[in-house]
Design a protein around this motif. Structure first.
Motif: not given
Length: 218
Positions: A81-89
């Motif tokens: 989440r820190l790197l991509t802003g989300t945990t899905i996808g």
């Protein structure tokens, strides 16, 4: 689900899997190769012996290889989440895919480099080659077929990992198999997905083997 309904969904899922595997393979090669080189060069008797560095690096790699991928995905959710802003996808799935494959490929690189004869390295050093030159002009070129073969094995593993990423909404063929095949009890979707994954693995393996053989004959 009819074939006409499945086709566009299958195409999108295949594209997502290809995206995940491509970017995670690229990142794995960029990170795993230098780590594998360091595992060899910092070992006792290596080009730059640093036993403590080797011990720490080896321990980190061993821990990374020991974690089951599904556990790794869940454990690093905050980091993802820190790197991509989300945990899905699809984009989020690239993070655990890369972190799971880097230690694996690093060990394959280490094994390949250790296959280079000590006399070859000593001959290069006797000619005045620096350590960086020995690595880039001797060790890596000598083991290029093995490095390609190792990367091929890693890509195949990444395809399997990407299918597991579907369990937490990672997208791709794994997500398709779970949402449309398993949860909706659609055996046809499951069969098509499995066959497509098998074909994808076979294609990658054949291509990788062909490149490795061609490099070995040069």
């Amino acid at each position: 689900m009819t074939f006409e309904e499945l086709l566009p969904i299958l195409g999108q899922a295949t594209a997502e899997t290809a995206q995940m595997v491509f970017w995670s393979t690229l990142l794995t090669a960029l990170l795993g190769l230098p780590i594998g080189v360091l595992l060899v060069t910092t070992d006792r008797g290596g080009l730059a012996p640093l036993p403590k560095v080797k011990a720490v690096l080896g321990a980190v790699v061993n821990v990374g290889r020991s974690l089951p991928f599904i556990v790794l995905m869940v454990a690093i959710l905050p980091f993802t989440r820190l790197l991509t802003g989300t945990t899905i996808g699809t984009v989020a799935a690239i993070v655990p895919l890369t972190l799971g494959a880097v230690p694996f490929y690093a060990r394959l690189v280490e094994t390949a480099l250790r296959g280079v004869g000590r006399e070859v390295v000593e001959a290069a050093q006797a000619m005045g080659a620096r350590r960086v030159t020995v690595v880039t002009k001797v060790l890596l070129p000598e083991t290029l077929p093995e490095l390609v073969a190792g990367l091929t094995v890693t890509v195949v593993a990444l395809i399997s990992y990407s299918a597991m990423a579907g369990a937490i909404g990672g997208g791709g063929l794994g997500d398709l198999a779970i949402r449309y095949g398993y949860q909706r009890f659609d055996t046809g979707v499951m069969v098509v997905t499995v066959v497509l994954l098998i074909l994808l693995v076979q294609l990658i393996q054949i291509l990788g083997d062909a490149i490795a053989r061609r490099l070995a004959h040069r």
